[in-house]
Every structure is written in C-alpha cells, then in structure tokens.
Design an enzyme around this catalytic site. Sequence first.
Site, PDB file in Angstrom:
ATOM      1  CG  HIS A 129      93.559  88.680 103.327  1.00  0.00           C
ATOM      2  ND1 HIS A 129      92.269  88.231 103.310  1.00  0.00           N
ATOM      3  CD2 HIS A 129      93.516  89.921 103.888  1.00  0.00           C
ATOM      4  CE1 HIS A 129      91.467  89.153 103.814  1.00  0.00           C
ATOM      5  NE2 HIS A 129      92.201  90.187 104.167  1.00  0.00           N
ATOM      6  CG  PHE A 375      88.880  94.353  96.477  1.00  0.00           C
ATOM      7  CD1 PHE A 375      87.962  93.866  95.563  1.00  0.00           C
ATOM      8  CD2 PHE A 375      88.741  95.663  96.912  1.00  0.00           C
ATOM      9  CE1 PHE A 375      86.934  94.669  95.085  1.00  0.00           C
ATOM     10  CE2 PHE A 375      87.724  96.469  96.440  1.00  0.00           C
ATOM     11  CZ  PHE A 375      86.809  95.969  95.519  1.00  0.00           C
ATOM     12  CB  CYS A 376      91.881  88.798  99.339  1.00  0.00           C
ATOM     13  SG  CYS A 376      90.774  87.476  98.829  1.00  0.00           S
ATOM     14  CB  ALA A 377      93.092  94.034 100.825  1.00  0.00           C
ATOM     15  CB  CYS A 395      86.912  88.530 100.495  1.00  0.00           C
ATOM     16  SG  CYS A 395      87.879  88.940  99.050  1.00  0.00           S
TER      17      CYS A 395
END
Length: 458
Positions: A129, A375-377, A395
């Site tokens: 992100h 995982f902020c993805a 997340c």
Amino acid sequence: MSVVTAAADRSICSPLPVLGKDVTVPLVTGGEVTYAALDYAASAPALQRVWDDVAAYAPYYGSVHRGAGYLSQLSTDLFENSRKAVAEFLGCRAGDQVIFTRSTTDSLNLLAAAVPADCQVFVYETEHHASLLPWRDARVTYLNAPRTPAQAIETLERALAGRDPYGPALVCVTGASNVTGELWPVKELAAAAHAHGARIVLDAAQLAPHHPVDIDELDVDWVAFSGHKLYAPFGSGVLAGRADWLQDAEPYLAGGGASRKVARRTDGGVDVEWHSTAARHEAGSPNVIGVYSIASACKALTEAGFDRLVAREQQLVTRVREGLAEVPQVKVLSLFGDDAPRVGVISFVLEGWNSSHFAAALSAEYGIGVRDGLFCAHPLVRTLLGSDPQDPGECGAPEAEPGERSLNAIRVSFGAGTPDEHIERFVRAVKELVSEGAQWKYRTEDGRCVPDRGTAQV
C-alpha cells in the site's frame, strides 16, 4: 569435507549480531524459550553494530546545520557524511539527491507530491500500500498482477504504449514482494519505462536489506527504502535519485531548513526562496540519530559482503520451502512459481486453519513471531488466494474464529541476523501443529487471536 564444500562454506557468513538475540519469552504451556523473530519483513532487529555506533555518538549529538558550537558542527558533519554513505550504498549517480524521510511510505508520498500535475502513474496491483496509494493527485493506471517476470514487462509495455506520449509518466514497482519474497525484473522494467519516455521509482523496502541495490546499474530514477527494515531503528527512511522533479516541486514540508531566505514584502506578505538541494524537502530538525543508524547499517552490510549474506539467506529459504513442502496442507503463495528467485519472505495458508490462530499458536507455544493478515498488500493477497475483492478480511485483523478459514495468510520472514535454530524450530512447529493440533485453546479478542489463559486444549 571436500575442497569444493569447504570453499562454499567459506563463502557463507554466520548470522550478523542483532539486538534481542538472547531475549526469552514465556510459553503458555510453561517455561521460557529464546524468542525466534521471524517477522523481518515488517521490522528487522537492529544490528548490534548499528546500536553500538549510535550509543557511541549519542552523548555528542546536536542540532545540525544551524549551530556554531562544536557538537552542532560534529553532528552536521556526521549527518552529511551519512548522506554520502547512503549514496555510495545505493550506487547513486552524479547529480542524484539523497533525501532523508521517516520511512518508505513517507518517501513515496514525498515523490507523489513532487510529480508534475499532469503525470500519469502506472502501478501494479501487487504493490504494498505504501507504493499503491500515494498517487492521489495523479492519473493512475493500475496494472493486473503478472504471473511471470516476462508478463510483467509485457503488461507494462502495453500500458505505456497506450499512454499520452507527450505528458510525463512514472512507473512504480517493488524490487522484492513483501508477500511472496519474489524478485521483480527491475532492470528490464526500467528499460521498458525509459523506452516509452517514462520514469521509474523502485520500492526497495524488501530488496535493500537482502540484496544489493545499485541505482546506476538498475537504471531506475528513484529508490525508496526504510531504515527499520534495514537493521536500523524505527523512524528513518530514504528517497534517492533524480533531482529535477524534486527541485521543481513545492517543499514537502514548509519550515526551517527548507528555506534559504524569507523576507516580508511591502504589501505585508512573505517572499520565500527555497533550497534546491535535498534540504528543500527536509524541513525541521531532522532525525540525526536515525539517519546515522541507516548509514551505519549500510556500512555494516557492505563490509559483511552481500554475496555471503545472500548465499546464507538462500540456504534458509531452501530449508523453509523444503520443510513446508513436506506438509500437504500448506499452500505457499507465489506469483512467478517455485523456481522464481526470492528473498527471505514466504507467505502461506494452511488447510483447516485460521491464519491468525496458527500464528498465535506459533507464538504462544513455540516462542516464534511471524505475521498474519493481508500484509498491507490487500489486492495482491486476494489475487493469490483467488478471493473476491469484496470478501471480508483486513490487514492483521481476521474476522474468522480459531479453526475457521480466514482470508488472511501467514508470513515468515528472516534475514542477516536469523540463526539456523530459529528456522529449524519454525519448520518443526509447523509440522507438529498440523499433525498434533494446538495444545491450548484460543479466542478472538480485539480482532486478534490470543490464548485463552488457563485453558489447555482438550
């Protein structure tokens, strides 16, 4: 031992000393164990060398660039020499700037604020992100997740071929995925970008701690990374690369240090002349200790020898992957396939397990720290899991109860400070939890799976 084997062993270094290597943590089943920190992709432990350097400097620090006193002058020299050390670590070209920031996220937001108003940005949905979201004032084209490095290049070339050929363009790409650990074809993507008149910024947050990054060799325009993933303390980061867009942009922060001259006008207003150097985007008193810690980490990794560090890490990657392959319930997440080169970041899901439940059991029963979540993805993990974009899951905040399937995954990550024993303990723990189940009961509390204290599994 054969001559060949002996030579190979000499090319691989021992784990680098890091803070916390002897910290013990309690187990819910009783007793204590040395903590196995296997969440390097989030924050790597600080190198002992870095901490020692910072401790030696701490009594002498002073405000930089503004003081005539000895400590201020000493700190200014140290600050600017740290900039030179980082530039050397990254292989910066003549004319490149090294700007100190708070993190990779801060670095990419700084660059996003500096892109020309009519810039078109191309970014893969596979990004963290930090590099997916900052481009709010630009025209953004999101590219679908490629399934091979060649497809990544082809996807970018098609997108760039259809853009406005007369406006500025920027490509943002990761060097190593924070989810799969896979290396991206950065040099080839840079060549494709430049062939179509675009620039490229490399998110090296996961690459720089594990692999050499050379701006000149890769031919990227900018590199961003964080100190806390590079074995330095929190709170410092770097944006390095071309100066022109940065010099033309308004300062990222307005204030002291960014301005060369401020004067009142006769009409009552204020005229400001901003710096054209890196100081333009470094307003305020900088994090001198954080900057020095990054420079110290860069020197430590260089002196240890990246070839040796990479060789040892690849041994650990092989051991983890081989161990997980022996557990049929495990599915390792990958974009490019089993043969893709990767750093020490591996994510997986387990059939029949809630990812948060499994991560909690690793911690509470084995003293192993991993990461679970998206995982902020989020777009990448959803793609890898084949889930609908609207499926629940956040997340680090799974919504499923222990034992129920969750959207989230488990990530194990390691690096230059990881002992062999931590890897062996992790592999053994996975096998035992899958075959024998958790020894304790767990419950969800504030979005996290935690041990139900005093209640063993029945």
